[in-house]
Design an enzyme around this catalytic site. Structure first.
Site, PDB file in Angstrom:
ATOM      1  CB  SER A 170      73.762  36.891 -11.047  1.00 30.33           C
ATOM      2  OG  SER A 170      73.572  35.776 -11.221  1.00 30.33           O
ATOM      3  CB  ALA A 217      83.694  25.486 -26.405  1.00 20.99           C
ATOM      4  CG  HIS A 275      90.017  28.246 -17.900  1.00 26.04           C
ATOM      5  ND1 HIS A 275      90.400  27.493 -18.732  1.00 26.04           N
ATOM      6  CD2 HIS A 275      89.039  29.087 -18.806  1.00 26.04           C
ATOM      7  CE1 HIS A 275      89.982  27.510 -20.196  1.00 26.04           C
ATOM      8  NE2 HIS A 275      89.064  28.617 -19.737  1.00 26.04           N
ATOM      9  CE  LYS A 279      86.480  26.035 -17.780  1.00 24.36           C
ATOM     10  NZ  LYS A 279      85.252  26.230 -18.244  1.00 24.36           N
ATOM     11  CB  THR A 326      87.957  26.384 -25.154  1.00 22.40           C
ATOM     12  OG1 THR A 326      86.958  27.424 -25.134  1.00 22.40           O
ATOM     13  CG2 THR A 326      88.905  26.748 -26.311  1.00 22.40           C
TER      14      THR A 326
HETATM   15  N1  NAP Z   1      81.544  29.734 -24.606  1.00 18.80           N
HETATM   16  C1  NAP Z   1      82.528  30.814 -24.330  1.00 18.80           C
HETATM   17  O1  NAP Z   1      82.956  31.723 -24.986  1.00 18.80           O
HETATM   18  C2  NAP Z   1      82.638  30.975 -22.874  1.00 18.80           C
HETATM   19  C3  NAP Z   1      83.400  31.960 -22.292  1.00 18.80           C
HETATM   20  C4  NAP Z   1      83.270  31.946 -20.761  1.00 18.80           C
HETATM   21  C5  NAP Z   1      82.679  31.172 -19.830  1.00 18.80           C
HETATM   22  N2  NAP Z   1      81.926  30.311 -20.518  1.00 18.80           N
HETATM   23  C6  NAP Z   1      81.047  29.195 -19.789  1.00 18.80           C
HETATM   24  O2  NAP Z   1      79.881  30.058 -19.555  1.00 18.80           O
HETATM   25  C7  NAP Z   1      79.446  29.653 -18.221  1.00 18.80           C
HETATM   26  C8  NAP Z   1      79.294  30.684 -16.997  1.00 18.80           C
HETATM   27  O3  NAP Z   1      80.690  31.042 -16.964  1.00 18.80           O
HETATM   28  P1  NAP Z   1      80.739  32.430 -15.796  1.00 18.80           P
HETATM   29  O4  NAP Z   1      82.264  32.470 -15.866  1.00 18.80           O
HETATM   30  O5  NAP Z   1      79.850  33.440 -15.988  1.00 18.80           O
HETATM   31  O6  NAP Z   1      80.217  31.473 -14.609  1.00 18.80           O
HETATM   32  P2  NAP Z   1      79.630  32.227 -13.171  1.00 18.80           P
HETATM   33  O7  NAP Z   1      80.132  33.322 -12.993  1.00 18.80           O
HETATM   34  O8  NAP Z   1      79.650  30.812 -12.175  1.00 18.80           O
HETATM   35  O9  NAP Z   1      78.138  32.436 -13.639  1.00 18.80           O
HETATM   36  C9  NAP Z   1      77.089  31.414 -13.650  1.00 18.80           C
HETATM   37  C10 NAP Z   1      75.923  32.158 -13.333  1.00 18.80           C
HETATM   38  O10 NAP Z   1      74.788  31.384 -13.557  1.00 18.80           O
HETATM   39  C11 NAP Z   1      73.737  31.234 -12.597  1.00 18.80           C
HETATM   40  N3  NAP Z   1      72.877  30.450 -12.685  1.00 18.80           N
HETATM   41  C12 NAP Z   1      72.867  29.161 -11.826  1.00 18.80           C
HETATM   42  N4  NAP Z   1      71.731  28.488 -12.135  1.00 18.80           N
HETATM   43  C13 NAP Z   1      71.090  29.058 -12.846  1.00 18.80           C
HETATM   44  C14 NAP Z   1      69.586  28.973 -13.682  1.00 18.80           C
HETATM   45  N5  NAP Z   1      68.997  27.934 -13.563  1.00 18.80           N
HETATM   46  N6  NAP Z   1      69.300  29.955 -14.645  1.00 18.80           N
HETATM   47  C15 NAP Z   1      69.925  31.011 -14.715  1.00 18.80           C
HETATM   48  N7  NAP Z   1      71.145  31.385 -14.156  1.00 18.80           N
HETATM   49  C16 NAP Z   1      71.669  30.476 -13.301  1.00 18.80           C
HETATM   50  C17 NAP Z   1      74.644  31.585 -11.492  1.00 18.80           C
HETATM   51  O11 NAP Z   1      73.944  32.130 -10.286  1.00 18.80           O
HETATM   52  P3  NAP Z   1      74.387  31.568  -8.768  1.00 18.80           P
HETATM   53  O12 NAP Z   1      75.899  31.939  -8.791  1.00 18.80           O
HETATM   54  O13 NAP Z   1      73.402  32.636  -7.852  1.00 18.80           O
HETATM   55  O14 NAP Z   1      74.007  30.235  -8.964  1.00 18.80           O
HETATM   56  C18 NAP Z   1      75.812  32.126 -11.881  1.00 18.80           C
HETATM   57  O15 NAP Z   1      75.582  33.827 -11.591  1.00 18.80           O
HETATM   58  C19 NAP Z   1      80.332  28.428 -17.635  1.00 18.80           C
HETATM   59  O16 NAP Z   1      79.867  27.166 -18.039  1.00 18.80           O
HETATM   60  C20 NAP Z   1      81.582  28.767 -18.549  1.00 18.80           C
HETATM   61  O17 NAP Z   1      82.458  27.674 -18.877  1.00 18.80           O
HETATM   62  C21 NAP Z   1      81.882  29.989 -21.791  1.00 18.80           C
END
Ligand code: NAP
Length: 267
Positions: free
Chosen positions: A13, A123, A154, A158, A165
């Site tokens: 989500s 990352a 960012h 965040k 990264t």
């Molecule tokens: N490695 C890469 O290339 C890269 C690139 C972009 C982002 N990231 C990282 O990826 C992560 C997510 O980023 P995002 O921007 O998508 O964040 P986000 O929009 O906050 O999405 C995270 C999602 O995880 C859900 N969640 C919370 N607890 C969970 C659980 N127990 N099981 C499954 N889902 C759960 C949240 O739901 P709720 O809102 O309902 O709690 C939210 O929808 C971050 O750590 C970010 O730094 C990494």
């Protein structure tokens, strides 16, 4: 693998999760089998894609009802990643982990898990950042006396800082100089921190608006400076990279893999 790879998206989500779902549903390499969200999240039980139909894939909270899988792609939270890791370890499922901001205990758990399942972590799943990392290694080693600062920006939601990264870039540069980030990192300056310590690696984090992700490695020498910058303008780059990693990882032997392993295979 000949039949489609059975895939789950964890954090479905979220900002990344939504892009991953869109891409994976139109990708013939994959059969999307689970879309996992946090407990109590709004879409639990709703059909993925929004169309009600018998047998439609639905968002699920947790892994208790998960079907057989080949690979899980995780972009969620540290707690979400820990739950996915439990499931992958106990069912022998490969794991592509994109979540950042992990504590030392979860880092160690991931390392240990790589003795039993295939784990690929990055990352940053963009091709441009993979190349930036290689360029920074070269520059840091070729200009050992120059001051190195890593700047990142960012969006305003965040949670972790500096970004995963930025830390990975710092680690790569430190290693290229024969040292470690633990020895050289400076994460904050205020008041009168005094003159810059030679050899240190400084970090600065900007947060605002909807910035997808920007990283600059700034190397400053006497009378000149070099800046290596990557700007992401679309999160689909991370999702495409993570899905390429998932297609590569499914069915592999246990081990800790990196995006470089996938890129080398394509080279
Ligand atoms: N490695 C890469 O290339 C890269 C690139 C972009 C982002 N990231 C990282 O990826 C992560 C997510 O980023 P995002 O921007 O998508 O964040 P986000 O929009 O906050 O999405 C995270 C999602 O995880 C859900 N969640 C919370 N607890 C969970 C659980 N127990 N099981 C499954 N889902 C759960 C949240 O739901 P709720 O809102 O309902 O709690 C939210 O929808 C971050 O750590 C970010 O730094 C990494």
């Amino acid at each position: 693998m000949t039949s489609p790879i059975r895939l789950a998206i964890n954090g479905a989500s979220g900002r990344m999760g939504r892009v991953l779902l869109d891409l994976a549903r139109g990708d013939a390499r994959f059969a999307l089998r689970a879309a996992v969200v946090g407990a109590g999240a709004e879409p639990v039980g709703a059909p993925v894609g929004g169309v009600e139909a018998p047998g439609a894939l639905r968002y699920s909270a947790g892994w208790a009802e998960a079907p057989p899988l080949d690979v899980v792609v995780d972009f969620s939270t540290p707690a979400g990643l820990a739950a996915a890791l439990d499931h992958c370890e106990s069912h022998g499922i490969a794991l592509v982990a994109g979540t950042t901001g992990l504590d030392a205990a979860l880092e160690q758990r991931l390392q240990r898990a790589a003795g039993r399942i295939a784990v690929l972590r990055s990352a940053n799943f963009s091709l441009g950042v993979a190349v930036l990392t290689r360029l920074l290694r070269q520059a840091a080693a070729a200009l050992p006396g120059w001051d190195l600062e890593i700047l990142e920006a960012h969006h305003n939601r965040k949670e972790d800082a500096p970004s995963g990264t930025a830390l990975a870039l710092g680690r790569a540069a430190a290693a290229a100089r024969g040292t470690t980030l633990e020895a050289e990192a400076v994460y904050a300056r205020e008041g009168r921190p005094g003159a810059r310590r030679a050899g240190s690696i400084g970090f600065a984090a900007v947060r605002g608006g909807d910035i997808v992700g920007e990283h600059t490695a700034l190397l400053a020498g006497p009378g000149e400076r070099l800046e290596l910058t990557h700007r992401a303008t679309d999160r689909a780059i991370f999702a495409r990279g993570a899905l390429a990693a998932a297609a590569w990882l499914a069915g592999r032997a246990a081990g800790a893999y990196t995006l470089d392993d996938v890129l080398m295979a394509d080279a």
